[in-house]
Write a protein that holds these residues in place. Structure first.
Motif, PDB file in Angstrom:
ATOM      1  N   LEU A 105       0.826  -1.208   0.000  1.00 44.84           N
ATOM      2  CA  LEU A 105       0.000   0.000   0.000  1.00 44.84           C
ATOM      3  C   LEU A 105       0.861   1.258   0.000  1.00 44.84           C
ATOM      4  N   GLU A 106       1.806   1.350   0.932  1.00 44.38           N
ATOM      5  CA  GLU A 106       2.625   2.560   0.989  1.00 44.38           C
ATOM      6  C   GLU A 106       3.487   2.706  -0.259  1.00 44.38           C
ATOM      7  N   ALA A 107       4.042   1.597  -0.756  1.00 46.14           N
ATOM      8  CA  ALA A 107       4.877   1.675  -1.954  1.00 46.14           C
ATOM      9  C   ALA A 107       4.067   2.143  -3.160  1.00 46.14           C
ATOM     10  N   ALA A 108       2.900   1.565  -3.348  1.00 45.17           N
ATOM     11  CA  ALA A 108       2.084   1.914  -4.517  1.00 45.17           C
ATOM     12  C   ALA A 108       1.654   3.375  -4.466  1.00 45.17           C
ATOM     13  N   VAL A 109       1.243   3.842  -3.294  1.00 47.45           N
ATOM     14  CA  VAL A 109       0.798   5.229  -3.163  1.00 47.45           C
ATOM     15  C   VAL A 109       1.967   6.187  -3.369  1.00 47.45           C
ATOM     16  N   THR A 110       3.111   5.861  -2.795  1.00 46.06           N
ATOM     17  CA  THR A 110       4.275   6.737  -2.926  1.00 46.06           C
ATOM     18  C   THR A 110       4.721   6.846  -4.376  1.00 46.06           C
ATOM     19  N   VAL A 111       4.827   5.709  -5.056  1.00 42.61           N
ATOM     20  CA  VAL A 111       5.276   5.713  -6.449  1.00 42.61           C
ATOM     21  C   VAL A 111       4.309   6.513  -7.322  1.00 42.61           C
ATOM     22  N   LYS A 112       3.014   6.307  -7.126  1.00 38.45           N
ATOM     23  CA  LYS A 112       2.024   7.038  -7.920  1.00 38.45           C
ATOM     24  C   LYS A 112       2.081   8.534  -7.619  1.00 38.45           C
ATOM     25  N   SER A 113       2.243   8.893  -6.345  1.00 33.34           N
ATOM     26  CA  SER A 113       2.299  10.301  -5.969  1.00 33.34           C
ATOM     27  C   SER A 113       3.510  11.005  -6.571  1.00 33.34           C
ATOM     28  N   LEU A 114       4.572  10.249  -6.813  1.00 35.50           N
ATOM     29  CA  LEU A 114       5.773  10.808  -7.430  1.00 35.50           C
ATOM     30  C   LEU A 114       5.683  10.863  -8.953  1.00 35.50           C
ATOM     31  N   GLY A 115       4.559  10.392  -9.473  1.00 40.39           N
ATOM     32  CA  GLY A 115       4.336  10.483 -10.909  1.00 40.39           C
ATOM     33  C   GLY A 115       4.859   9.321 -11.715  1.00 40.39           C
ATOM     34  N   PHE A 116       5.189   8.222 -11.042  1.00 41.69           N
ATOM     35  CA  PHE A 116       5.690   7.054 -11.751  1.00 41.69           C
ATOM     36  C   PHE A 116       4.575   6.042 -11.975  1.00 41.69           C
TER      37      PHE A 116
END
Length: 207
Positions: A105-116
């Motif tokens: 959950l944290e990885a997916a949200v972080t990556v998406k928030s960074l635009g990846f």
């Protein structure tokens, strides 16, 4: 082991999750507020070499990382019922969802928030697949359920609920009805309200 609990935090950090957990546990604790300008000072690096908050010290035991702190406190104070008993068949689901939030959950949200975006042909390389996979899996787990594990609140609900509440507030997690209803239920707990009041007052006092 000493019963003393020491909590290192900043009210504008993931330490808010652990403040909530400590309020659920209901044991006395001493709070050390760390300022960003001094968080890398040697005294605190001796507690957490990463130089980040939160961290707790319980007697001679030091615990960092939010999911680990939640798991530790639930086991250190079993009378709270914040974790299924060791040996219970519910223990597997408890660990699963606690660390699902800390990992996929944290990885997916972080990556998406960074635009990846994970390329479709590279999903096998990511431990979480892609953002949609993570959200769909969590939605399925929460559908038709009040809690993630059995029929009572656990540290897994606290940790997942905190992540969903944060993500919904800042728009990094889509507002699916199941997510909003669950996050609202978790945030309505008295301990969650006490924790917010404490940390919000600290932020206001520092302004």
């Amino acid at each position: 082991m000493s019963d003393q609990l020491v909590f290192y935090t900043n009210p504008m950090s993931r330490g808010r999750i652990i403040r909530w957990m400590l309020e659920e546990v209901g044991q006395p604790y001493e709070t050390h507020i760390l300022e960003w300008a001094t968080i890398k000072d040697p005294a605190y690096l001796a507690v957490n070499p990463m130089g980040k908050v939160p961290a707790i010290v319980h007697g001679d035991t030091v615990v960092t990382e939010c999911a680990a702190i939640c798991a530790y406190l639930a086991d250190a104070f079993p009378q709270t019922g914040l974790a299924p008993p060791v040996g219970s068949k519910l223990r597997g689901d408890y660990y699963r969802w606690l660390f699902y939030a800390a990992g996929p959950l944290e990885a997916a949200v972080t990556v998406k928030s960074l635009g990846f975006e994970v390329p479709p042909d590279r999903k096998m390389m990511a431990g979480w697949g892609d953002f949609g996979d993570v959200m769909d899996t969590l939605e399925k787990a929460l559908t038709g359920r009040e809690y993630l594990v059995g029929d009572s609140f656990t540290a897994a609900d606290l940790y997942v609920g905190a992540h969903l509440g944060w993500g919904l507030q800042f728009g990094s997690i889509e507002a699916r009805p199941v997510f909003t209803a669950y996050a609202d239920r978790m945030a309505a707990r008295p301990a969650a309200a006490r924790a917010r009041e404490i940390d919000d007052a600290l932020i206001a006092a520092a302004a």
